[in-house]
Design a protein around this motif. Sequence first.
Motif, PDB file in Angstrom:
ATOM      1  N   PHE A 132     -28.787   2.727  33.167  1.00 19.99           N
ATOM      2  CA  PHE A 132     -28.969   4.108  33.606  1.00 19.99           C
ATOM      3  C   PHE A 132     -30.430   4.318  33.999  1.00 19.99           C
ATOM      4  O   PHE A 132     -31.333   3.996  33.218  1.00 19.99           O
ATOM      5  CB  PHE A 132     -28.636   5.076  32.471  1.00 19.99           C
ATOM      6  CG  PHE A 132     -27.195   5.163  32.099  1.00 19.99           C
ATOM      7  CD1 PHE A 132     -26.386   6.161  32.622  1.00 19.99           C
ATOM      8  CD2 PHE A 132     -26.643   4.254  31.202  1.00 19.99           C
ATOM      9  CE1 PHE A 132     -25.048   6.251  32.256  1.00 19.99           C
ATOM     10  CE2 PHE A 132     -25.307   4.336  30.842  1.00 19.99           C
ATOM     11  CZ  PHE A 132     -24.499   5.342  31.370  1.00 19.99           C
ATOM     12  N   PRO A 133     -30.707   4.849  35.187  1.00 16.27           N
ATOM     13  CA  PRO A 133     -32.095   5.170  35.534  1.00 16.27           C
ATOM     14  C   PRO A 133     -32.707   6.140  34.532  1.00 16.27           C
ATOM     15  O   PRO A 133     -32.008   6.968  33.954  1.00 16.27           O
ATOM     16  CB  PRO A 133     -31.967   5.819  36.919  1.00 16.27           C
ATOM     17  CG  PRO A 133     -30.688   5.283  37.473  1.00 16.27           C
ATOM     18  CD  PRO A 133     -29.776   5.141  36.291  1.00 16.27           C
ATOM     19  N   ASP A 134     -34.000   6.011  34.329  1.00 17.82           N
ATOM     20  CA  ASP A 134     -34.719   6.859  33.385  1.00 17.82           C
ATOM     21  C   ASP A 134     -34.958   8.226  34.027  1.00 17.82           C
ATOM     22  O   ASP A 134     -35.749   8.354  34.957  1.00 17.82           O
ATOM     23  CB  ASP A 134     -36.045   6.192  33.014  1.00 17.82           C
ATOM     24  CG  ASP A 134     -36.761   6.914  31.892  1.00 17.82           C
ATOM     25  OD1 ASP A 134     -36.421   8.084  31.611  1.00 17.82           O
ATOM     26  OD2 ASP A 134     -37.672   6.317  31.298  1.00 17.82           O
ATOM     27  N   LEU A 135     -34.296   9.236  33.531  1.00 17.17           N
ATOM     28  CA  LEU A 135     -34.390  10.576  34.123  1.00 17.17           C
ATOM     29  C   LEU A 135     -35.743  11.227  33.859  1.00 17.17           C
ATOM     30  O   LEU A 135     -36.117  12.171  34.551  1.00 17.17           O
ATOM     31  CB  LEU A 135     -33.263  11.462  33.584  1.00 17.17           C
ATOM     32  CG  LEU A 135     -31.861  11.085  34.069  1.00 17.17           C
ATOM     33  CD1 LEU A 135     -30.795  11.814  33.266  1.00 17.17           C
ATOM     34  CD2 LEU A 135     -31.707  11.379  35.549  1.00 17.17           C
ATOM     35  N   SER A 136     -36.458  10.761  32.855  1.00 11.95           N
ATOM     36  CA  SER A 136     -37.784  11.317  32.609  1.00 11.95           C
ATOM     37  C   SER A 136     -38.776  10.864  33.672  1.00 11.95           C
ATOM     38  O   SER A 136     -39.794  11.527  33.916  1.00 11.95           O
ATOM     39  CB  SER A 136     -38.283  10.919  31.215  1.00 11.95           C
ATOM     40  OG  SER A 136     -38.405   9.506  31.120  1.00 11.95           O
ATOM     41  N   GLN A 137     -38.489   9.740  34.319  1.00 12.25           N
ATOM     42  CA  GLN A 137     -39.348   9.207  35.370  1.00 12.25           C
ATOM     43  C   GLN A 137     -38.795   9.452  36.773  1.00 12.25           C
ATOM     44  O   GLN A 137     -39.529   9.448  37.742  1.00 12.25           O
ATOM     45  CB  GLN A 137     -39.529   7.697  35.164  1.00 12.25           C
ATOM     46  CG  GLN A 137     -40.114   7.316  33.829  1.00 12.25           C
ATOM     47  CD  GLN A 137     -41.502   7.872  33.615  1.00 12.25           C
ATOM     48  OE1 GLN A 137     -42.301   7.926  34.538  1.00 12.25           O
ATOM     49  NE2 GLN A 137     -41.797   8.285  32.392  1.00 12.25           N
ATOM     50  N   ASN A 138     -37.507   9.656  36.862  1.00  9.42           N
ATOM     51  CA  ASN A 138     -36.833   9.726  38.164  1.00  9.42           C
ATOM     52  C   ASN A 138     -35.771  10.830  38.140  1.00  9.42           C
ATOM     53  O   ASN A 138     -34.588  10.582  38.219  1.00  9.42           O
ATOM     54  CB  ASN A 138     -36.193   8.379  38.457  1.00  9.42           C
ATOM     55  CG  ASN A 138     -35.535   8.296  39.822  1.00  9.42           C
ATOM     56  OD1 ASN A 138     -34.645   7.504  40.021  1.00  9.42           O
ATOM     57  ND2 ASN A 138     -35.961   9.128  40.767  1.00  9.42           N
ATOM     58  N   PRO A 139     -36.194  12.113  38.010  1.00  8.91           N
ATOM     59  CA  PRO A 139     -35.225  13.200  37.899  1.00  8.91           C
ATOM     60  C   PRO A 139     -34.430  13.418  39.182  1.00  8.91           C
ATOM     61  O   PRO A 139     -34.885  13.105  40.274  1.00  8.91           O
ATOM     62  CB  PRO A 139     -36.094  14.425  37.582  1.00  8.91           C
ATOM     63  CG  PRO A 139     -37.435  14.084  38.152  1.00  8.91           C
ATOM     64  CD  PRO A 139     -37.588  12.598  37.973  1.00  8.91           C
ATOM     65  N   LYS A 200     -23.959   9.192  22.669  1.00 11.62           N
ATOM     66  CA  LYS A 200     -24.687  10.455  22.761  1.00 11.62           C
ATOM     67  C   LYS A 200     -25.191  10.648  24.186  1.00 11.62           C
ATOM     68  O   LYS A 200     -25.242   9.700  24.976  1.00 11.62           O
ATOM     69  CB  LYS A 200     -25.864  10.462  21.786  1.00 11.62           C
ATOM     70  CG  LYS A 200     -26.887   9.375  22.087  1.00 11.62           C
ATOM     71  CD  LYS A 200     -28.042   9.416  21.097  1.00 11.62           C
ATOM     72  CE  LYS A 200     -29.079   8.328  21.417  1.00 11.62           C
ATOM     73  NZ  LYS A 200     -30.205   8.357  20.472  1.00 11.62           N
ATOM     74  N   ALA A 201     -25.565  11.872  24.495  1.00 10.21           N
ATOM     75  CA  ALA A 201     -26.239  12.131  25.763  1.00 10.21           C
ATOM     76  C   ALA A 201     -27.652  11.548  25.682  1.00 10.21           C
ATOM     77  O   ALA A 201     -28.280  11.571  24.617  1.00 10.21           O
ATOM     78  CB  ALA A 201     -26.285  13.627  26.033  1.00 10.21           C
ATOM     79  N   HIS A 202     -28.167  11.035  26.802  1.00  9.55           N
ATOM     80  CA  HIS A 202     -29.431  10.315  26.746  1.00  9.55           C
ATOM     81  C   HIS A 202     -30.156  10.399  28.088  1.00  9.55           C
ATOM     82  O   HIS A 202     -29.576  10.798  29.106  1.00  9.55           O
ATOM     83  CB  HIS A 202     -29.176   8.847  26.382  1.00  9.55           C
ATOM     84  CG  HIS A 202     -28.240   8.153  27.330  1.00  9.55           C
ATOM     85  ND1 HIS A 202     -28.669   7.501  28.463  1.00  9.55           N
ATOM     86  CD2 HIS A 202     -26.873   8.037  27.327  1.00  9.55           C
ATOM     87  CE1 HIS A 202     -27.628   6.999  29.111  1.00  9.55           C
ATOM     88  NE2 HIS A 202     -26.523   7.313  28.453  1.00  9.55           N
ATOM     89  N   LYS A 203     -31.424   9.983  28.085  1.00 13.37           N
ATOM     90  CA  LYS A 203     -32.260  10.052  29.282  1.00 13.37           C
ATOM     91  C   LYS A 203     -32.172   8.797  30.138  1.00 13.37           C
ATOM     92  O   LYS A 203     -32.640   8.781  31.268  1.00 13.37           O
ATOM     93  CB  LYS A 203     -33.731  10.262  28.886  1.00 13.37           C
ATOM     94  CG  LYS A 203     -34.000  11.542  28.111  1.00 13.37           C
ATOM     95  CD  LYS A 203     -33.758  12.788  28.917  1.00 13.37           C
ATOM     96  CE  LYS A 203     -34.865  13.058  29.907  1.00 13.37           C
ATOM     97  NZ  LYS A 203     -34.685  14.364  30.598  1.00 13.37           N
ATOM     98  N   GLY A 204     -31.553   7.729  29.607  1.00 10.24           N
ATOM     99  CA  GLY A 204     -31.471   6.482  30.358  1.00 10.24           C
ATOM    100  C   GLY A 204     -32.702   5.612  30.172  1.00 10.24           C
ATOM    101  O   GLY A 204     -33.623   5.956  29.440  1.00 10.24           O
ATOM    102  N   SER A 205     -32.710   4.445  30.803  1.00 10.75           N
ATOM    103  CA  SER A 205     -33.805   3.480  30.766  1.00 10.75           C
ATOM    104  C   SER A 205     -33.198   2.095  30.804  1.00 10.75           C
ATOM    105  O   SER A 205     -32.126   1.854  30.249  1.00 10.75           O
ATOM    106  CB  SER A 205     -34.672   3.621  29.513  1.00 10.75           C
ATOM    107  OG  SER A 205     -35.503   2.495  29.338  1.00 10.75           O
ATOM    108  N   SER A 206     -33.889   1.169  31.430  1.00  9.14           N
ATOM    109  CA  SER A 206     -33.396  -0.203  31.499  1.00  9.14           C
ATOM    110  C   SER A 206     -33.406  -0.879  30.133  1.00  9.14           C
ATOM    111  O   SER A 206     -32.746  -1.893  29.926  1.00  9.14           O
ATOM    112  CB  SER A 206     -34.246  -1.019  32.482  1.00  9.14           C
ATOM    113  OG  SER A 206     -35.588  -1.061  32.055  1.00  9.14           O
TER     114      SER A 206
END
Length: 235
Positions: A132-139, A200-206
């Motif tokens: 999942f792409p990191d939404l904190s870095q790539n909204p 859980k819901a999450h922000k993503g990240s490699s």
Amino acid sequence: MNNRIKKIENNVQDKNSAAWKKLCDYIDRVAEDGSEEFSPANELGYELFSQIYTLPETISKLKKVKKVSLYGSKLKRIPPEIGQMESLENFVPYTSYSLHWFPYEITECKNLKDSTVSTRALYGNYKNRMSFPDLSQNPVRYSGETVNCSVCRKKMTYDETNQLWISLWVGTDVLPLLANICSEHCKNALPKPPENYIQKAHKGSSTLPQPPDENESFELQIKEYEREQNTINNP
């Protein structure tokens, strides 16, 4: 585990193109006629349809549509307004390999019982666990300056929203969904994901841990079988 990660693109659509204008006209006509099927490829032809990377927000007007056919599209996203297609029963974006995720609002289509999705293209799918792409870095940014909370529908600016990934059943598939959340209360109201997905819901990240993918699960089963056989043979 497959840690391939794809950057989420914003502003993907040329809204001055002939393809976009023809698609918007088609949506207006389907809404006016009360048609039960929305199949833009048949209307535009594949040459023009291949220039469509998102659907217009005006799909919210398609109140009578029961089937959405997006077979072989080049779509990269679908807007939250799909949740207002209250009659939707059958969702077919099959072989739309650039559709890696969907808006949380699709869960509002309470009549949606059947779907045909190319699951290997999805973030977090059990077959390959694409990252999942990191939404904190790539909204994600839809059109306009505001967005509605995916749970309570409160309007907010993009600076106010907490964007989260969550995997849930939609039709006959578990889909990765993007939720725009306005508060901790709305975050806590999100459903629990199904077993064998991030719980859980999450922000993503490699680097975000995910359950084993299809191949890893098979390897774990083989190892467990071998341990059991070893125990039987060497009590």
